[in-house]
Design an enzyme around this catalytic site. Structure first.
Site, PDB file in Angstrom:
ATOM      1  N   HIS A  45       0.803  -1.271   0.040  1.00  0.00           N
ATOM      2  CA  HIS A  45       0.067  -0.002   0.116  1.00  0.00           C
ATOM      3  C   HIS A  45       0.762   1.079   0.190  1.00  0.00           C
ATOM      4  CE1 HIS A  45      -3.395  -2.692   1.398  1.00  0.00           C
ATOM      5  NE2 HIS A  45      -2.529  -3.318   2.037  1.00  0.00           N
ATOM      6  N   SER A  56      13.181  22.296 -16.464  1.00  0.00           N
ATOM      7  CA  SER A  56      12.193  22.910 -16.824  1.00  0.00           C
ATOM      8  C   SER A  56      12.437  24.379 -17.099  1.00  0.00           C
ATOM      9  CB  SER A  56      11.417  23.032 -15.194  1.00  0.00           C
ATOM     10  OG  SER A  56      10.637  24.400 -15.126  1.00  0.00           O
ATOM     11  N   LYS A  85      15.432  21.968 -11.750  1.00  0.00           N
ATOM     12  CA  LYS A  85      14.486  20.597 -12.028  1.00  0.00           C
ATOM     13  C   LYS A  85      15.296  19.748 -12.668  1.00  0.00           C
ATOM     14  CE  LYS A  85      10.975  19.779 -10.789  1.00  0.00           C
ATOM     15  NZ  LYS A  85       9.440  19.892 -11.199  1.00  0.00           N
ATOM     16  N   ASN A 143      13.559  16.627 -14.259  1.00  0.00           N
ATOM     17  CA  ASN A 143      12.120  15.921 -14.526  1.00  0.00           C
ATOM     18  C   ASN A 143      12.373  14.459 -15.264  1.00  0.00           C
ATOM     19  OD1 ASN A 143      10.757  17.960 -13.480  1.00  0.00           O
ATOM     20  ND2 ASN A 143      10.754  19.001 -15.216  1.00  0.00           N
ATOM     21  N   GLU A 175       8.130   8.827 -17.089  1.00  0.00           N
ATOM     22  CA  GLU A 175       6.787   9.347 -17.430  1.00  0.00           C
ATOM     23  C   GLU A 175       6.030   8.827 -18.737  1.00  0.00           C
ATOM     24  OE1 GLU A 175       6.868  13.177 -14.174  1.00  0.00           O
ATOM     25  OE2 GLU A 175       7.376  13.425 -16.357  1.00  0.00           O
ATOM     26  N   TYR A 217     -12.334 -12.904 -45.310  1.00  0.00           N
ATOM     27  CA  TYR A 217     -11.627 -11.748 -45.297  1.00  0.00           C
ATOM     28  C   TYR A 217     -12.680 -10.506 -45.263  1.00  0.00           C
ATOM     29  CZ  TYR A 217      -9.067  -7.555 -46.439  1.00  0.00           C
ATOM     30  OH  TYR A 217      -8.496  -6.201 -46.381  1.00  0.00           O
TER      31      TYR A 217
HETATM   32  N1  ARG Z   1      -4.625  -3.710 -47.933  1.00  0.00           N
HETATM   33  C1  ARG Z   1      -5.497  -4.923 -47.717  1.00  0.00           C
HETATM   34  C2  ARG Z   1      -5.416  -5.361 -46.056  1.00  0.00           C
HETATM   35  O1  ARG Z   1      -4.474  -4.924 -45.396  1.00  0.00           O
HETATM   36  C3  ARG Z   1      -5.231  -6.122 -48.349  1.00  0.00           C
HETATM   37  C4  ARG Z   1      -6.047  -6.913 -48.780  1.00  0.00           C
HETATM   38  C5  ARG Z   1      -7.023  -6.552 -49.665  1.00  0.00           C
HETATM   39  N2  ARG Z   1      -8.028  -7.647 -49.932  1.00  0.00           N
HETATM   40  C6  ARG Z   1      -9.257  -7.438 -50.310  1.00  0.00           C
HETATM   41  N3  ARG Z   1     -10.059  -8.483 -50.526  1.00  0.00           N
HETATM   42  N4  ARG Z   1      -9.653  -6.053 -50.741  1.00  0.00           N
HETATM   43  O2  ARG Z   1      -6.394  -5.884 -45.504  1.00  0.00           O
END
Ligand code: ARG
Length: 484
Positions: free
Chosen positions: A148, A269, A275, A277, A282, A309
Site C-alpha cells: 500500500h 524545466s 528541475k 524531471n 513518465e 476476409y
Molecule cells: N490492404 C488490404 C489489407 O490490409 C489487403 C487485402 C485486400 N483484400 C481485399 N479483398 N480487398 O487487408
C-alpha cells in the site's frame, strides 16, 4: 488496375502499415514466383523477368514508397501494378496466379511482425541483463519493502529488482509464444478457398522461414488472433514497464531520495532552473496506456467479423505497427535508465528503519519464544505500533502484554536479547531465507538461476534468428538461380 480518384482513395489507404509491409511483400512475391515456376505453373523465362523486376523494385524502396505507393489502393496492388507497368501484363500479370491479396497480406503481416518480435526479444533480454547486473551489485543494499506504498518490512534492492526481472522473464516467454503463433504461413490460402493451381504451400512456407503452414485456408486468411496475441504481450510488457517506471519516478523524488535517474533520461524545466524531471519514465508510463488502447482497438475491430476476409482487417495493422514500435522503444528507454541508475544506499537503509518495519519479525519472535498463537502476538505488537514507534524494548512489551493477555512476556520466556534481535534490520532479512525470500543466500541463488535462464533465452533467440536467416538466404539463392 487503374489509379483512383484521390480523395476517395485516401479513405481506404493505410500508408504507415503499407510502408511497414513493403519489404515483406517483395519477399512473398519472390517466394510465390519461385514456387510457381518450380510447379510448372509459369515458365522459366517468365519467372526470370518477374524476379529481376522485383529485385529492381526492392532496390528502389525509398523512391517507391515516396512516389508509387500513394497512387494505388495498397502496397500489394502498387507492387504488382509497377511490375506490370515495367514488364507488361503478359508476363507481369502472371505473378498473382493462385494467390489473393487476402493470403498475401496475412503472410506479409506475419513476416514483418516476426522480425519485430525477434527484435523485441533482444531488447527484453538486454533489459533483463541490465536489471540482473544492478541487482547483483546490490545484494546487501537494504531498503524498505512496501505494501500500500507504506513501509512494510525490510528487504534488499536486489530482491526488489529481481521481482521486476521475473516479470520481464515472463514477458519474454509470452513474446516467444506470440512469435510461434505468428510464424506460420497462410500463403496459398488465396481468397479463402485455396486454388485449383497445383501450388506447393510447404515450399513457400519453407523458403520464407515459416515453421509450418497455417492449414485451413479459411482460417489462414480470416484470423488476426496472432496480432491480438502480440499486442496483448505488448500490453502486459508495457504494464510491467510502467510499474518499474513509476517506482523509479517515486524513488527519485526528494521524499524517497533512493535513486537518481541518469541525466540523459531527465529534462529541465523552462522556468525552474533546479528541475530534473523524469520525463522518459513518465512517457513509458503513459504509453502503457496507449498500448492498452491499441489492444482494445484490435479486439473491437475483430470481434463479430464474419469469415473470411473483410476490409475491416486492414484497420488492425496500423495499431499493430504503432504498438510494436512504441513497445520496443519503451523497453530500450527503460534499459538505459536501469543501466545508468545511481543508488543512494545510505538513504535507503536509513528509511528501512522508519515505520516499524520489524514489527512482523517481533511478532514472529514472540511466537517462537513464548509459544503463543501468532494472532495473539500480532495483537500485542499492534497495540504498541499504534503509538507510532519504530522500535520497542522488552519493558514496554511486557506492559502491553499484561493489558492484552494478563501476563508479561518475560514470564513466558521472552528475553530482552531476543527483542533486540527482532529489531535488527539485517537479521530480519537474513532470517527470511525460505525459497524466494530476501536473505542474501537465497537472492544469490536466484541471481545464479536467472543468469542461466537468460543465457538459455538468448540461445533460443539466436537459434531462431539463424533459422529464419538461413531460409531467406535459401530464397535469395533460388531467386538467383532462376534469374540466371
Ligand atoms: N490492404 C488490404 C489489407 O490490409 C489487403 C487485402 C485486400 N483484400 C481485399 N479483398 N480487398 O487487408
Amino acid at each position: 488496375m487503374q489509379k483512383q480518384n484521390k480523395p476517395l482513395k485516401n479513405y481506404i489507404l493505410s500508408l504507415d502499415a503499407d510502408k511497414w509491409l513493403f519489404h515483406a511483400d517483395v519477399l512473398v512475391d519472390k517466394a510465390h514466383v519461385v514456387m510457381l515456376e518450380e510447379q510448372g505453373i509459369i515458365k522459366r523465362e517468365e519467372a526470370v523477368e518477374i524476379l529481376k523486376c522485383l529485385t529492381k523494385i526492392e532496390e528502389q524502396e525509398k523512391d517507391f514508397i515516396e512516389h508509387e505507393l500513394t497512387s494505388y489502393e495498397d502496397v500489394h496492388t502498387a507492387i504488382e501494378s509497377v511490375l506490370i507497368k515495367e514488364i507488361g501484363e503478359e508476363i507481369g500479370g502472371r505473378m498473382h496466379t493462385g494467390r489473393s491479396r487476402n493470403d498475401e497480406v496475412a503472410t506479409c503481416i506475419r513476416i514483418a511482425l516476426r522480425e519485430e518480435l525477434l527484435e523485441l526479444m533482444k531488447e527484453v533480454n538486454e533489459l533483463r541483463r541490465a536489471i540482473i547486473e544492478k541487482a547483483a551489485e546490490n545484494v546487501d543494499t537494504v531498503m524498505p519493502g512496501y505494501t500500500h506504498l507504506q513501509h512494510a518490512q525490510p528487504t534488499t534492492f536486489a530482491h526488489h529488482f529481481l521481482a521486476h526481472f521475473d516479470a520481464f522473464a515472463r514477458d519474454f516467454s509470452r513474446v516467444v509464444n506470440a512469435y510461434e503463433h505468428t510464424n506460420v504461413s497462410p500463403l496459398g490460402a488465396a481468397a479463402f478457398a485455396s486454388t485449383g493451381f497445383p501450388i506447393d504451400r510447404e515450399k513457400t512456407a519453407k523458403i520464407l522461414g515459416f515453421d509450418s503452414v497455417l492449414e485451413n485456408s479459411m482460417d489462414a486468411v480470416s484470423t488476426r488472433d496472432f496480432v491480438i496475441e502480440a499486442i496483448s504481450c505488448y500490453a502486459n510488457l508495457m504494464t510491467n514497464l510502467s510499474r518499474l517506471a513509476e517506482e523509479l519516478i517515486l524513488w527519485s523524488t526528494s521524499e524517497f531520495d533512493f535513486v537518481s535517474i541518469p541525466a540523459e533520461y531527465a529534462t529541465g524545466s523552462s522556468i525552474m532552473p533546479q528541475k530534473r524531471n523524469p520525463d522518459y519514465a513518465e512517457l513509458v508510463r503513459a504509453r502503457a496506456g496507449t498500448i492498452h488502447g491499441c489492444l482494445m482497438s484490435v479486439l473491437s475491430i475483430c470481434k463479430a467479423l464474419s469469415y473470411s476476409y473483410n476490409r475491416d482487417l486492414q484497420e488492425v495493422t496500423p495499431h499493430l505497427v504503432k504498438a510494436t514500435k512504441t513497445t520496443a522503444a519503451s523497453v530500450a528507454v527503460m534499459k538505459g535508465i536501469v543501466e545508468g541508475l545511481e543508488l543512494k544506499k545510505e538513504e535507503m537503509e536509513k528509511k528501512a528503519q522508519i515505520g516499524f518495519t520489524t514489527a512482523t519479525e517481533l511478532a514472529d519472535t514472540i511466537v517462537r519464544e513464548t509459544d503463543m498463537s501468532f494472532r495473539t502476538a500480532h495483537k500485542i505488537v499492534s497495540s504498541i505500533a499504534e503509538k507510532g514507534v519504530d522500535k520497542v524494548a522488552l519493558k514496554e512489551l511486557n506492559e502491553v502484554a499484561r493489558a492484552v493477555i494478563g501476563k508479561k512476556l518475560s514470564e513466558l520466556g521472552l528475553t530482552g536479547e531476543k527483542v533486540k534481535e527482532a529489531m535488527n534490520i539485517a537479521l530480519n532479512i537474513k532470517k527470511r531465507d525460505v525459497k524466494g525470500g530476501p536473505a542474501k543466500k537465497e537472492v544469490l541463488r536466484m541471481l545464479r538461476a536467472r543468469k542461466v535462464d537468460l543465457d538459455t533465452d538468448e540461445k533460443y533467440l539466436q537459434a531462431t534468428e539463424e533459422r529464419v536467416k538461413r531460409s531467406l538466404e535459401e530464397l535469395e539463392k533460388e531467386v538467383g538461380i532462376k534469374k540466371k
